[in-house]
Design a protein around this motif. Structure first.
Motif, PDB file in Angstrom:
ATOM      1  N   PRO A 242       0.820  -1.228   0.000  1.00 40.09           N
ATOM      2  CA  PRO A 242       0.000   0.000   0.000  1.00 40.09           C
ATOM      3  C   PRO A 242       0.849   1.271   0.000  1.00 40.09           C
ATOM      4  O   PRO A 242       0.397   2.302  -0.493  1.00 40.09           O
ATOM      5  CB  PRO A 242      -0.830  -0.122   1.286  1.00 40.09           C
ATOM      6  N   THR A 243       2.078   1.203   0.539  1.00 42.39           N
ATOM      7  CA  THR A 243       2.946   2.378   0.471  1.00 42.39           C
ATOM      8  C   THR A 243       3.292   2.706  -0.972  1.00 42.39           C
ATOM      9  O   THR A 243       3.298   3.883  -1.381  1.00 42.39           O
ATOM     10  CB  THR A 243       4.235   2.136   1.273  1.00 42.39           C
ATOM     11  N   ARG A 244       3.577   1.691  -1.758  1.00 42.52           N
ATOM     12  CA  ARG A 244       3.859   1.923  -3.180  1.00 42.52           C
ATOM     13  C   ARG A 244       2.649   2.515  -3.891  1.00 42.52           C
ATOM     14  O   ARG A 244       2.792   3.452  -4.699  1.00 42.52           O
ATOM     15  CB  ARG A 244       4.276   0.618  -3.850  1.00 42.52           C
ATOM     16  N   GLU A 245       1.462   1.995  -3.592  1.00 42.81           N
ATOM     17  CA  GLU A 245       0.261   2.543  -4.209  1.00 42.81           C
ATOM     18  C   GLU A 245       0.002   3.965  -3.739  1.00 42.81           C
ATOM     19  O   GLU A 245      -0.476   4.806  -4.510  1.00 42.81           O
ATOM     20  CB  GLU A 245      -0.939   1.648  -3.883  1.00 42.81           C
ATOM     21  N   LEU A 246       0.302   4.249  -2.480  1.00 44.06           N
ATOM     22  CA  LEU A 246       0.148   5.602  -1.946  1.00 44.06           C
ATOM     23  C   LEU A 246       0.976   6.597  -2.748  1.00 44.06           C
ATOM     24  O   LEU A 246       0.507   7.696  -3.095  1.00 44.06           O
ATOM     25  CB  LEU A 246       0.554   5.610  -0.476  1.00 44.06           C
ATOM     26  N   LEU A 247       2.213   6.230  -3.051  1.00 40.90           N
ATOM     27  CA  LEU A 247       3.117   7.141  -3.744  1.00 40.90           C
ATOM     28  C   LEU A 247       2.748   7.308  -5.207  1.00 40.90           C
ATOM     29  O   LEU A 247       3.249   8.227  -5.866  1.00 40.90           O
ATOM     30  CB  LEU A 247       4.559   6.630  -3.619  1.00 40.90           C
ATOM     31  N   ARG A 248       1.892   6.434  -5.724  1.00 46.39           N
ATOM     32  CA  ARG A 248       1.410   6.569  -7.105  1.00 46.39           C
ATOM     33  C   ARG A 248       0.032   7.205  -7.172  1.00 46.39           C
ATOM     34  O   ARG A 248      -0.490   7.433  -8.270  1.00 46.39           O
ATOM     35  CB  ARG A 248       1.357   5.194  -7.774  1.00 46.39           C
ATOM     36  N   ASN A 249      -0.550   7.479  -6.006  1.00 44.97           N
ATOM     37  CA  ASN A 249      -1.904   8.017  -5.944  1.00 44.97           C
ATOM     38  C   ASN A 249      -1.936   9.435  -6.492  1.00 44.97           C
ATOM     39  O   ASN A 249      -1.133  10.284  -6.116  1.00 44.97           O
ATOM     40  CB  ASN A 249      -2.401   7.978  -4.497  1.00 44.97           C
TER      41      ASN A 249
END
Length: 372
Positions: A242-249
């Motif tokens: 989810p951290t990776r997805e957060l940074l792509r949000n």
């Protein structure tokens, strides 16, 4: 339901000591409800730093006038360490932090995420570190509130996590002093994400040690250690994905609070998170392979033991037959056919020599077949 005793990580070296589950309010509780003060584990402390490209001033967090002395033209960083509910609630009210964000700040165990509250961004990250005493994995929630010209960071406990950022501000070098709140938020995010790599490096070293140990002499401790690492990697995976997805949000990337010039740096942090995820997945595959290697090694060792025992038993089968044959004790006086060799002068040595010859012949046969 039977009582389940509380797990004590000291009985399992390397076990995760981090809190995995989230403390939740009872169903029906109003949104934005803060935890009661009785759950405080550590008083809040920290600092308030106000700066621009030419000046910097720092005041203690407990200074009630610290926020009032910050000019509109300065970027403010409020760094809080610890969860004093009353103090953080007061600070959140003065900074106009959204109640839902404030609830997630104090109810730790949140999933890494980013939320847009129109005039502010709220981010939740996980900081991983190794306990200095026993190298167990610990997890800490880091909460960030980004507003126009202000960044609020809240840590679960006192640490030196953001000391490098403070030193960069003091030195006045680089982009951080002139980058505003968006660049400061990026620097804090980058620091939290990059702290996972020393943990992964330690896990990689441990996996190499387990591989060498399993190939040499697999033990139950190796299996227990692999299980602990598997649990650690599971916790890391649940956080870093989810951290990776957060940074792509797009809520984060396109937010005017971050700024266009800072977006490229956030993409770099996203690359770091992607690398961390790839390493975690690789290590998970390595753990599965080492588990298979352990089971295979144990099976091979058991086969070797069974082969030795079978060889010994096979050798003694004809010896037992010879000993049993001459142990029937027929009366040689009753008939000349009743084991006449019992009356031989060399009868006993001959029987022993026969046994030695049979055993030696079997050993030579097994050796030529390469069965041992």
């Amino acid at each position: 339901m039977a009582h389940i005793p509380e797990f004590d990580p000291k009985h399992w070296p390397g076990m995760i000591s981090a809190r995995i589950t989230k403390k939740r309010h009872p169903p029906g509780t109003a949104p934005g409800t803060l935890p009661p003060p009785t759950e405080i584990t550590q008083p809040a402390q920290g600092r308030i730093v106000a700066y621009d490209s030419t000046e910097l001033k720092e005041v203690p967090l407990l200074d009630s006038d610290g926020l009032r002395g910050i000019g509109d033209d300065l970027t403010a960083w409020v760094d809080v360490e610890g969860h004093d509910v009353a103090q953080i609630a007061d600070l959140g009210a003065r900074l106009e932090v959204h109640p839902l964000a404030l609830e997630d700040v104090l109810n730790v165990g949140q999933r890494p995420k980013v939320e847009d509250f129109e005039d502010s961004l709220f981010l939740v990250l996980d900081h991983f570190s190794l306990n200095a005493s026993d190298n167990t994995l610990t997890k800490e929630q880091i909460s960030l509130v980004v507003e126009d010209g202000l960044v609020l960071s809240v840590q679960e406990r006192s640490s030196n996590l953001f000391d490098p950022i403070f030193q960069r501000l003091l030195s006045g070098k680089g982009r951080i002093r002139g980058g505003g709140a968006g660049y400061l938020a990026y620097a804090l995010i980058d620091t939290v994400v990059d702290h996972v790599f020393p943990v992964l490096e330690y896990i990689g070293d441990r996996l190499e040690e387990f591989e060498a140990s399993i190939l040499d002499d697999p033990t139950q401790e190796d299996l227990n250690g692999l299980h602990m690492i598997k649990r650690d990697l599971l916790l890391l995976r649940k956080s870093m994905w989810p951290t990776r997805e957060l940074l792509r949000n797009r809520l984060l990337i396109d937010s005017p609070l971050i700024g266009e010039q800072t977006q490229i740096y956030l993409r770099d942090v996203s690359d770091h998170a992607t690398v961390a995820v790839d390493i975690i997945e690789t290590y998970r595959d390595m753990v599965a392979s080492l588990n298979d290697l352990y089971l295979t090694s144990i099976s091979i060792r058991m086969n070797e033991i069974m082969k030795v025992l079978t060889t010994i038993a096979t050798i003694f089968i004809p010896l037992s037959f010879i000993a049993g044959l001459y142990g029937m004790n027929f009366n040689t006086a009753a008939s000349p056919l009743n084991m006449p060799e019992l009356n031989w002068y060399w009868g006993y040595p001959a029987a022993l020599m026969l046994m030695v010859a049979v055993a030696g012949g079997l050993l030579i046969y097994f050796w030529r077949k390469r069965w041992f």
